[in-house]
Scaffold this active site. Structure first.
Site, PDB file in Angstrom:
ATOM      1  N   ASP A  34     102.836  75.801  54.544  1.00 28.27           N
ATOM      2  CA  ASP A  34     101.519  76.042  53.954  1.00 28.27           C
ATOM      3  C   ASP A  34     101.671  76.335  52.456  1.00 28.27           C
ATOM      4  O   ASP A  34     102.355  77.289  52.061  1.00 28.27           O
ATOM      5  CB  ASP A  34     100.844  77.217  54.656  1.00 28.27           C
ATOM      6  CG  ASP A  34      99.366  77.321  54.325  1.00 28.27           C
ATOM      7  OD1 ASP A  34      99.022  77.264  53.120  1.00 28.27           O
ATOM      8  OD2 ASP A  34      98.554  77.462  55.251  1.00 28.27           O
TER       9      ASP A  34
ATOM     10  N   GLY B 299      95.422  68.977  47.277  1.00 28.96           N
ATOM     11  CA  GLY B 299      94.828  68.416  46.069  1.00 28.96           C
ATOM     12  C   GLY B 299      93.477  69.017  45.732  1.00 28.96           C
ATOM     13  O   GLY B 299      93.152  69.229  44.564  1.00 28.96           O
TER      14      GLY B 299
ATOM     15  N   ARG C 214      90.590  55.083  63.912  1.00 26.00           N
ATOM     16  CA  ARG C 214      91.646  55.115  62.900  1.00 26.00           C
ATOM     17  C   ARG C 214      92.927  54.554  63.519  1.00 26.00           C
ATOM     18  O   ARG C 214      93.374  55.004  64.573  1.00 26.00           O
ATOM     19  CB  ARG C 214      91.892  56.536  62.427  1.00 26.00           C
ATOM     20  CG  ARG C 214      93.011  56.620  61.385  1.00 26.00           C
ATOM     21  CD  ARG C 214      93.399  58.044  61.078  1.00 26.00           C
ATOM     22  NE  ARG C 214      94.440  58.089  60.051  1.00 26.00           N
ATOM     23  CZ  ARG C 214      95.498  58.879  60.107  1.00 26.00           C
ATOM     24  NH1 ARG C 214      95.680  59.675  61.138  1.00 26.00           N
ATOM     25  NH2 ARG C 214      96.388  58.868  59.139  1.00 26.00           N
TER      26      ARG C 214
ATOM     27  N   ASN D  72      99.649  67.864  53.977  1.00 27.49           N
ATOM     28  CA  ASN D  72     100.994  68.005  54.531  1.00 27.49           C
ATOM     29  C   ASN D  72     101.772  66.711  54.331  1.00 27.49           C
ATOM     30  O   ASN D  72     102.940  66.705  53.961  1.00 27.49           O
ATOM     31  CB  ASN D  72     100.923  68.372  56.010  1.00 27.49           C
ATOM     32  CG  ASN D  72     102.294  68.679  56.572  1.00 27.49           C
ATOM     33  OD1 ASN D  72     103.067  69.428  55.981  1.00 27.49           O
ATOM     34  ND2 ASN D  72     102.623  68.088  57.706  1.00 27.49           N
TER      35      ASN D  72
ATOM     36  N   ARG E   7      99.676  77.591  50.420  1.00 27.44           N
ATOM     37  CA  ARG E   7      99.151  78.901  50.040  1.00 27.44           C
ATOM     38  C   ARG E   7     100.236  79.968  50.163  1.00 27.44           C
ATOM     39  O   ARG E   7     100.382  80.833  49.293  1.00 27.44           O
ATOM     40  CB  ARG E   7      97.938  79.259  50.900  1.00 27.44           C
ATOM     41  CG  ARG E   7      96.718  78.387  50.647  1.00 27.44           C
ATOM     42  CD  ARG E   7      95.662  78.554  51.708  1.00 27.44           C
ATOM     43  NE  ARG E   7      96.137  78.085  53.016  1.00 27.44           N
ATOM     44  CZ  ARG E   7      95.371  77.981  54.100  1.00 27.44           C
ATOM     45  NH1 ARG E   7      94.090  78.321  54.028  1.00 27.44           N
ATOM     46  NH2 ARG E   7      95.870  77.547  55.238  1.00 27.44           N
TER      47      ARG E   7
ATOM     48  N   GLU F 125      87.551  60.773  55.432  1.00 22.67           N
ATOM     49  CA  GLU F 125      88.013  59.558  56.097  1.00 22.67           C
ATOM     50  C   GLU F 125      87.070  59.129  57.219  1.00 22.67           C
ATOM     51  O   GLU F 125      86.905  57.933  57.469  1.00 22.67           O
ATOM     52  CB  GLU F 125      89.433  59.787  56.621  1.00 22.67           C
ATOM     53  CG  GLU F 125      90.456  59.946  55.507  1.00 22.67           C
ATOM     54  CD  GLU F 125      91.804  60.432  55.995  1.00 22.67           C
ATOM     55  OE1 GLU F 125      92.717  59.604  56.139  1.00 22.67           O
ATOM     56  OE2 GLU F 125      91.938  61.653  56.232  1.00 22.67           O
TER      57      GLU F 125
END
Length: 400
Positions: free
Chosen positions: A284, A334, A93, A213, A286, A386
């Site tokens: 976060d 998402g 990557r 993030n 959550r 990915e």
């Protein structure tokens, strides 16, 4: 022919790796070397599928070369054997390929030099990406190495979408244009979404929201990226965990003049101390969701800001595309936050976007439709992968 690829994602202080089958996406081993360059590092190596055999060890990891050697030792001790895995390539990557790379490429010395030259566009990412490439080429000299760029998917953007309205000569001299990011994820998710809907990829119009993030949204028309929210850097666009997203650039001048802040201090503020962290003190989603449920005013406002920005981009990209087959959510937030998905889509019913509340609230690890029956625009949750996409790209390059 084997289709197994060693996928490497090298960060400034970490090295993530997987052995991935480019045909199925199955990972026979997953690992992470953390705290590279610190006094003591940690290597975690997991073997197997649903219930992996996990091994952790603390060891000194002064640099990426030692991290790569530690990774090789973990494979030798705990398996699977890299010598017997039938590896056809090492896929890397790389965040920034500039305007030089519109696709994945075989790595040679010239490619390494170009990636290094592009480091001024991604100073936090390209140098550690290169550290991993150099270490891997030393450790695996007999395998082809492939660079898969996060920016490549977005080089199909038309000039009017990629161009900033500043002096043309200044822009050309300093390579200033919109490059985008998260392209590897957007490309994978767009392909999977089209297949799920039974639409040819080349005929699919999608709005893909990669919400982690770091967060970005891409307008995919006829299977290719025609606009994306991130720009020259990952700072532009959506509100993120610690980044501002879209902001008046004059804020920089204002802070410099009135607060006496240096460029580096403002850079740190906007990239590391803003976004949801700056608004709530939390990153976060959550925790932020729990705070909203508890009536926390700062968290409630932050969630409204976050979702409002999402709605603005969905509306804008609906106009860009003209016809939208699906809104697609992916990445950590998402895929997992029904609150964010609801907030992002509430009020868009007139565009043919209607959620099934029960389906949206349900948890599932696979691709799923969460739009109401009869909704003209599908709403999907598609888990990103990915590493699978990097493996696919690597095999395609090596095969070609």
């Amino acid at each position: 022919m084997s289709t197994h690829v060693l996928v490497v994602n090298s960060g400034s202080s970490s090295l993530k790796y997987q052995v991935v089958d480019a045909e199925t996406g199955a990972a026979s081993a997953v690992g992470l070397v953390e705290r590279i360059g610190q006094e003591s590092g940690v290597l975690t190596h997991s073997v197997g599928g649903d219930k992996p055999d996990k091994h952790s060890i603390e060891l000194p990891v002064p640099n990426h070369t030692v991290a790569m050697e530690a990774m090789a030792d973990a494979f030798a001790e705990h398996g699977p054997s890299l010598a017997e895995a039938g590896l056809v390539a090492v896929g890397h990557r790389v965040v920034q390929g500039g305007a030089r790379f519109g696709g994945s490429v075989l790595i040679d010395d010239e490619v390494v030099d170009i990636i290094e030259d592009l480091s001024d566009l991604a100073p936090l990412h390209n140098p550690p990406n290169l550290d991993g490439i150099r270490a891997a080429r030393t450790s695996f000299p007999d395998l082809p190495h492939v660079a898969v760029f996060d920016t490549a998917f977005h080089l199909t953007m038309p000039e009017h979408a990629a161009t900033y309205a500043i002096d043309r000569e200044v822009a050309a001299a300093h390579r200033i244009r919109r490059y985008g990011a998260h392209g590897t994820s957007h490309q994978y998710v767009a392909r999977e979404a089209a297949a799920f809907l039974g639409i040819a990829r080349e005929e699919s119009n999608l709005i893909v929201l990669h919400l982690g993030n770091g967060a970005s949204v891409t307008a995919v028309k006829d299977g290719i990226s025609v606009d994306t929210s991130m720009g020259l850097t990952p700072l532009e666009g959506l509100v993120m965990g610690t980044r501002t997203g879209d902001i008046d650039p004059a804020v920089v001048f204002h802070l410099s003049r009135t607060a006496g802040m240096s460029i580096d201090e403002i850079d740190n503020l906007m990239n590391r101390r803003s976004g949801m962290l700056g608004l709530t003190g939390m990153v976060d989603m959550r925790d932020i969701g729990d705070a909203v449920a508890a009536g926390d005013e700062a968290a409630t406002l932050a969630m409204e800001v976050y979702c409002y920005r999402l709605r603005k981009y969905i509306g804008a990209y609906t106009a860009v595309l003209g016809r939208v087959d699906a809104i697609v959510f992916t990445a950590g937030i998402g895929e997992n936050s029904d609150i964010v998905r609801t907030g992002a889509l509430t009020g868009l019913e007139r565009f043919g976007i209607r959620l099934d509340e029960a389906a949206n609230a349900a948890r599932s690890g696979g691709i799923r439709r969460i739009s109401a029956e009869g909704s003209p625009v599908a709403v999907l949750v598609v888990p990103t992968n990915e590493e699978f996409e990097i493996a696919r790209e690597s095999v395609a390059v090596v095969g070609h």
